[in-house]
Design an enzyme around this catalytic site. Structure first.
Site, PDB file in Angstrom:
ATOM      1  N   GLU A 156      -1.760 -30.182   7.081  1.00 47.45           N
ATOM      2  CA  GLU A 156      -1.901 -31.611   6.772  1.00 47.45           C
ATOM      3  C   GLU A 156      -1.535 -32.475   7.983  1.00 47.45           C
ATOM      4  O   GLU A 156      -2.187 -33.489   8.236  1.00 47.45           O
ATOM      5  CB  GLU A 156      -1.060 -31.955   5.537  1.00 47.45           C
ATOM      6  CG  GLU A 156      -1.635 -31.277   4.303  1.00 47.45           C
ATOM      7  CD  GLU A 156      -0.859 -31.536   3.009  1.00 47.45           C
ATOM      8  OE1 GLU A 156       0.241 -32.115   3.058  1.00 47.45           O
ATOM      9  OE2 GLU A 156      -1.382 -31.151   1.948  1.00 47.45           O
ATOM     10  N   HIS A 167       2.435 -38.918  -1.514  1.00 48.78           N
ATOM     11  CA  HIS A 167       2.038 -37.526  -1.337  1.00 48.78           C
ATOM     12  C   HIS A 167       3.015 -36.866  -0.372  1.00 48.78           C
ATOM     13  O   HIS A 167       3.470 -37.506   0.581  1.00 48.78           O
ATOM     14  CB  HIS A 167       0.625 -37.434  -0.728  1.00 48.78           C
ATOM     15  CG  HIS A 167       0.312 -36.052  -0.231  1.00 48.78           C
ATOM     16  ND1 HIS A 167      -0.190 -35.069  -1.051  1.00 48.78           N
ATOM     17  CD2 HIS A 167       0.501 -35.466   0.982  1.00 48.78           C
ATOM     18  CE1 HIS A 167      -0.316 -33.944  -0.351  1.00 48.78           C
ATOM     19  NE2 HIS A 167       0.092 -34.154   0.875  1.00 48.78           N
ATOM     20  N   LYS A 222       0.865 -43.610  -0.864  1.00 47.83           N
ATOM     21  CA  LYS A 222      -0.495 -43.775  -1.384  1.00 47.83           C
ATOM     22  C   LYS A 222      -0.825 -45.269  -1.554  1.00 47.83           C
ATOM     23  O   LYS A 222       0.068 -46.124  -1.461  1.00 47.83           O
ATOM     24  CB  LYS A 222      -0.610 -43.033  -2.721  1.00 47.83           C
ATOM     25  CG  LYS A 222      -0.484 -41.509  -2.594  1.00 47.83           C
ATOM     26  CD  LYS A 222      -0.679 -40.843  -3.953  1.00 47.83           C
ATOM     27  CE  LYS A 222      -0.604 -39.333  -3.852  1.00 47.83           C
ATOM     28  NZ  LYS A 222      -0.856 -38.689  -5.173  1.00 47.83           N
ATOM     29  N   ASN A 264       1.140 -42.174  -8.611  1.00 48.43           N
ATOM     30  CA  ASN A 264       2.459 -41.575  -8.366  1.00 48.43           C
ATOM     31  C   ASN A 264       3.009 -41.835  -6.958  1.00 48.43           C
ATOM     32  O   ASN A 264       3.854 -41.103  -6.461  1.00 48.43           O
ATOM     33  CB  ASN A 264       2.473 -40.093  -8.752  1.00 48.43           C
ATOM     34  CG  ASN A 264       1.531 -39.257  -7.922  1.00 48.43           C
ATOM     35  OD1 ASN A 264       0.883 -39.765  -7.000  1.00 48.43           O
ATOM     36  ND2 ASN A 264       1.452 -37.969  -8.218  1.00 48.43           N
ATOM     37  N   TYR A 320      -7.658 -33.187  -0.177  1.00 41.80           N
ATOM     38  CA  TYR A 320      -7.470 -32.714  -1.546  1.00 41.80           C
ATOM     39  C   TYR A 320      -8.417 -31.570  -1.890  1.00 41.80           C
ATOM     40  O   TYR A 320      -8.719 -31.349  -3.063  1.00 41.80           O
ATOM     41  CB  TYR A 320      -7.637 -33.882  -2.525  1.00 41.80           C
ATOM     42  CG  TYR A 320      -6.414 -34.774  -2.603  1.00 41.80           C
ATOM     43  CD1 TYR A 320      -5.160 -34.253  -2.922  1.00 41.80           C
ATOM     44  CD2 TYR A 320      -6.511 -36.141  -2.383  1.00 41.80           C
ATOM     45  CE1 TYR A 320      -4.037 -35.066  -2.999  1.00 41.80           C
ATOM     46  CE2 TYR A 320      -5.388 -36.961  -2.464  1.00 41.80           C
ATOM     47  CZ  TYR A 320      -4.155 -36.410  -2.780  1.00 41.80           C
ATOM     48  OH  TYR A 320      -3.035 -37.211  -2.870  1.00 41.80           O
TER      49      TYR A 320
HETATM   50  P1  IDP Z   1       1.348 -33.184  -5.955  1.00 41.98           P
HETATM   51  O1  IDP Z   1       0.882 -34.519  -5.436  1.00 41.98           O
HETATM   52  O2  IDP Z   1       2.668 -33.303  -6.684  1.00 41.98           O
HETATM   53  O3  IDP Z   1       1.349 -32.105  -4.923  1.00 41.98           O
HETATM   54  P2  IDP Z   1      -1.045 -31.933  -7.058  1.00 41.98           P
HETATM   55  O4  IDP Z   1      -1.070 -31.034  -8.258  1.00 41.98           O
HETATM   56  O5  IDP Z   1      -1.267 -31.341  -5.720  1.00 41.98           O
HETATM   57  O6  IDP Z   1       0.319 -32.769  -7.111  1.00 41.98           O
HETATM   58  O7  IDP Z   1      -2.137 -33.059  -7.346  1.00 41.98           O
HETATM   59  C1  IDP Z   1      -2.518 -33.940  -6.311  1.00 41.98           C
HETATM   60  C2  IDP Z   1      -2.614 -35.348  -6.877  1.00 41.98           C
HETATM   61  O8  IDP Z   1      -3.673 -35.390  -7.828  1.00 41.98           O
HETATM   62  C3  IDP Z   1      -1.386 -35.812  -7.661  1.00 41.98           C
HETATM   63  O9  IDP Z   1      -0.381 -36.338  -6.812  1.00 41.98           O
HETATM   64  C4  IDP Z   1      -1.974 -36.858  -8.567  1.00 41.98           C
HETATM   65  O10 IDP Z   1      -2.183 -38.081  -7.838  1.00 41.98           O
HETATM   66  C5  IDP Z   1      -3.343 -36.279  -8.887  1.00 41.98           C
HETATM   67  N1  IDP Z   1      -3.336 -35.511 -10.117  1.00 41.98           N
HETATM   68  C6  IDP Z   1      -2.835 -34.270 -10.333  1.00 41.98           C
HETATM   69  N2  IDP Z   1      -3.024 -33.845 -11.589  1.00 41.98           N
HETATM   70  C7  IDP Z   1      -3.692 -34.855 -12.200  1.00 41.98           C
HETATM   71  C8  IDP Z   1      -4.189 -35.030 -13.537  1.00 41.98           C
HETATM   72  O11 IDP Z   1      -4.068 -34.172 -14.418  1.00 41.98           O
HETATM   73  N3  IDP Z   1      -4.819 -36.221 -13.791  1.00 41.98           N
HETATM   74  C9  IDP Z   1      -4.975 -37.193 -12.847  1.00 41.98           C
HETATM   75  N4  IDP Z   1      -4.524 -37.053 -11.589  1.00 41.98           N
HETATM   76  C10 IDP Z   1      -3.887 -35.908 -11.265  1.00 41.98           C
HETATM   77 MG    MG Z   2      -0.160 -31.025  -4.007  1.00 41.72          MG
END
Ligand code: IDP
Ligand code: MG
Length: 154
Positions: A131, A118, A12, A115, A52
């Site tokens: 994807e 992805h 990212k 984080n 997303y």
């Molecule tokens: P993942 O990346 O571990 O698959 P997902 O639940 O698919 O997690 O969420 C996609 C992305 O959205 C996360 O990697 C993170 O960057 C962001 N995200 C998820 N939950 C939150 C939240 O509660 N607050 C802010 N950003 C979030």
């Molecule tokens: Mg995800």
């Protein structure tokens, strides 16, 4: 189980800006996964919203799209045995604060909104192929043998 499962991974904008592309690529290489596609790009809002799409109704969606389009990313396709699930195990939990040390997010991140990486969700059937199709043309993906294949798989 096939040895040529493919999965989509993307460093990212925070990971690219912090100079973590090489570290992340190294981890997957050392694990024995095979790189079959890679490119740097900057997402536009349409691609980001599609990528997303499952989070469209979440409160963090707009911020997520704004962030992911804010600077370049590094997209990759990695191939290997159980690749989607194994890559997710290496990536760690969504919130780096909860990711185990030794995982990518657990070693390089602190904040849920930053984080680093992805990866396709193995719990979401077919997410890896969707994807890959969204980010790569067939012509951008390689099919090749590696001299180490016989040392990687029994
Ligand atoms: P993942 O990346 O571990 O698959 P997902 O639940 O698919 O997690 O969420 C996609 C992305 O959205 C996360 O990697 C993170 O960057 C962001 N995200 C998820 N939950 C939150 C939240 O509660 N607050 C802010 N950003 C979030
Ligand atoms: Mg995800």
């Amino acid at each position: 189980m096939s040895n040529d499962e493919r999965t989509f991974v993307m460093v990212k904008p925070d990971g690219v800006q912090r100079g973590l592309i090489g570290e992340i690529v190294s981890r997957f290489e050392h694990r024995g996964l095979k790189l079959v596609g890679a490119k740097a790009l900057q997402l536009d809002e349409e691609l980001a919203s599609q990528h997303y799409g499952e989070h469209r109704d979440k409160p963090f969606f707009d911020g997520l799209v704004e962030f992911i389009t804010s600077a370049p990313v590094f997209a990759m396709v990695w191939e290997g045995k159980d690749a989607t699930r194994q890559v997710r195990r290496m990536v760690g939990a969504t919130d780096p604060g909860e990711s185990a040390p030794g995982t990518i997010r657990g070693d390089y991140g602190l904040d849920l909104g930053r984080n680093v990486i992805h990866a396709s969700d193995h719990a979401d059937e077919g997410a890896n192929e969707r994807e890959i199709d969204l980010f790569f043309d067939e012509s951008e993906l390689l099919d090749y043998e590696q001299a180490t294949d016989e040392w990687q798989y029994e």
